[in-house]
Design an enzyme around this catalytic site. Sequence first.
Site, short mmCIF file in Angstrom:
data_model
loop_
_atom_site.label_atom_id
_atom_site.label_comp_id
_atom_site.label_asym_id
_atom_site.label_seq_id
_atom_site.Cartn_x
_atom_site.Cartn_y
_atom_site.Cartn_z
N ASN A 15 0.87 -1.17 0.00
CA ASN A 15 0.00 0.00 0.00
C ASN A 15 0.91 1.23 0.00
O ASN A 15 1.51 1.55 1.01
CB ASN A 15 -0.90 -0.03 1.26
CG ASN A 15 -1.73 1.24 1.40
OD1 ASN A 15 -1.77 2.08 0.50
ND2 ASN A 15 -2.39 1.38 2.55
N TRP A 16 0.99 1.85 -1.15
CA TRP A 16 1.93 2.98 -1.29
C TRP A 16 1.39 4.25 -0.63
O TRP A 16 2.11 5.24 -0.52
CB TRP A 16 2.22 3.25 -2.76
CG TRP A 16 2.96 2.15 -3.46
CD1 TRP A 16 3.36 0.94 -2.94
CD2 TRP A 16 3.40 2.15 -4.83
NE1 TRP A 16 4.01 0.21 -3.89
CE2 TRP A 16 4.05 0.92 -5.06
CE3 TRP A 16 3.29 3.07 -5.88
CZ2 TRP A 16 4.59 0.59 -6.31
CZ3 TRP A 16 3.84 2.75 -7.12
CH2 TRP A 16 4.49 1.52 -7.33
N LYS A 17 0.11 4.24 -0.24
CA LYS A 17 -0.51 5.42 0.36
C LYS A 17 -0.32 6.64 -0.57
O LYS A 17 -0.37 6.47 -1.78
CB LYS A 17 0.01 5.64 1.78
CG LYS A 17 -0.13 4.34 2.62
CD LYS A 17 0.12 4.52 4.07
CE LYS A 17 -0.05 3.17 4.78
NZ LYS A 17 0.08 3.28 6.24
N HIS A 101 -9.41 1.20 5.21
CA HIS A 101 -8.10 1.41 5.83
C HIS A 101 -8.26 2.35 7.02
O HIS A 101 -9.06 3.30 6.98
CB HIS A 101 -7.11 1.98 4.81
CG HIS A 101 -5.71 1.95 5.33
ND1 HIS A 101 -5.22 2.87 6.22
CD2 HIS A 101 -4.71 1.05 5.13
CE1 HIS A 101 -3.97 2.56 6.53
NE2 HIS A 101 -3.64 1.45 5.89
N GLU A 103 -6.55 4.74 8.03
CA GLU A 103 -6.31 6.15 7.75
C GLU A 103 -7.56 6.81 7.17
O GLU A 103 -7.73 8.03 7.25
CB GLU A 103 -5.09 6.29 6.82
CG GLU A 103 -3.80 6.03 7.59
CD GLU A 103 -2.68 5.44 6.79
OE1 GLU A 103 -2.71 5.50 5.55
OE2 GLU A 103 -1.74 4.90 7.43
N GLU A 173 -5.02 -4.78 10.73
CA GLU A 173 -4.01 -3.73 10.89
C GLU A 173 -4.28 -2.98 12.19
O GLU A 173 -5.08 -2.03 12.20
CB GLU A 173 -4.07 -2.76 9.71
CG GLU A 173 -3.76 -3.38 8.38
CD GLU A 173 -3.20 -2.38 7.39
OE1 GLU A 173 -2.12 -2.64 6.85
OE2 GLU A 173 -3.81 -1.31 7.20
N GLY A 179 2.83 2.47 10.75
CA GLY A 179 3.76 3.59 10.58
C GLY A 179 4.50 3.97 11.85
O GLY A 179 5.11 5.03 11.92
N SER A 219 3.78 -1.91 10.29
CA SER A 219 5.23 -1.95 10.50
C SER A 219 5.88 -3.27 10.10
O SER A 219 6.86 -3.70 10.72
CB SER A 219 5.59 -1.59 11.96
OG SER A 219 5.20 -0.26 12.24
N GLY A 240 3.07 -1.03 4.21
CA GLY A 240 3.10 0.39 3.87
C GLY A 240 4.50 0.83 3.52
O GLY A 240 5.01 0.58 2.42
N GLY A 241 5.18 1.44 4.48
CA GLY A 241 6.48 2.06 4.24
C GLY A 241 7.49 1.16 3.54
O GLY A 241 8.18 1.60 2.61
P1 13P Z 1 3.29 0.55 7.57
O1 13P Z 1 3.77 -0.75 6.99
O2 13P Z 1 3.99 1.75 7.02
O3 13P Z 1 3.21 0.49 9.07
O4 13P Z 1 1.77 0.72 7.05
C1 13P Z 1 0.89 -0.33 7.21
C2 13P Z 1 -0.35 -0.03 6.47
O5 13P Z 1 -1.11 0.83 6.86
C3 13P Z 1 -0.62 -0.79 5.24
O6 13P Z 1 -1.91 -0.56 4.78
#
Ligand code: 13P
Length: 257
Positions: A15-17, A101, A103, A173, A179, A219, A240-241
């Site tokens: 997930n590149w956000k 998600h 967020e 999640e 994050g 994470s 994510g990251g």
């Molecule tokens: P991180 O891997 O950056 O913690 O993000 C997780 C996430 O929200 C994937 O959708």
Amino acid sequence: MNAPWPRRPRLVAGNWKMNRTASEGAALAGELRALTAAAPRARIALCPPFTALAAVNAALAGTPLLLGGQNLHAEAAGAWTGEISGSMLAAAGCRFVIVGHSERRHGLGEDDALVARKLKAAQRDGLTPIVCVGETLLEREGDRTAEVLVRQVRACYEGLDADAARATVIAYEPVWAIGTGKVASPAEAADSHRLIRATLDRVVRPGLGAEIAILYGGSVNPGNAASLFASDEIDGALVGGASLEAASFWRIVAAAG
Ligand code: 13P
């Protein structure tokens, strides 16, 4: 038409956000493309921002990597300025779409009812929804993790028949792990995955929970992926990251087998 989604596949999704332009995304997809010769066992999906979908889709042509959107609108079309429909995502080459998600739940006000509508909209438009659930730190510390997960799963799956439920992926999640560099332990994640499966058994049909892939997200990195994937309860990861660089994402893919 998409091929039927198999029973409980291993899946690693990035997930590149809100990161990577179209050209940056194409470059990252190109680097991943070069790595697919290693033929990993896990299915792999990339979920770039909308503006990078076309470029990433082109860069992935001929590879087994799959494409996903990060969100969709619940309506099929119409006067919804700034929104994107499931059929638009499907036409752009998406197999998946992330719904619910954290967020969007916590930063953009999406509630359980809206997430449930988005799940159904995704299926209407031929997409496999990746349904995100998870508790906040306050909820965990208040001993409310189970209550929150049951409520979120129930809202999305109540009323779905077994075939529709089976054609989804769930991502657990925990919000406190996203994050933050603070990953859930494999045992903590597995406990939540078991609870989610038990809830699916109750809400949809006994035995259904065992048929649905549940990813862990929060994470995940190349250093902790293998220990998470060692649990039978964890079918993959939503990353994510660590999905923003080809080398780290690929090490997570490789850890999935
Ligand atoms: P991180 O891997 O950056 O913690 O993000 C997780 C996430 O929200 C994937 O959708």
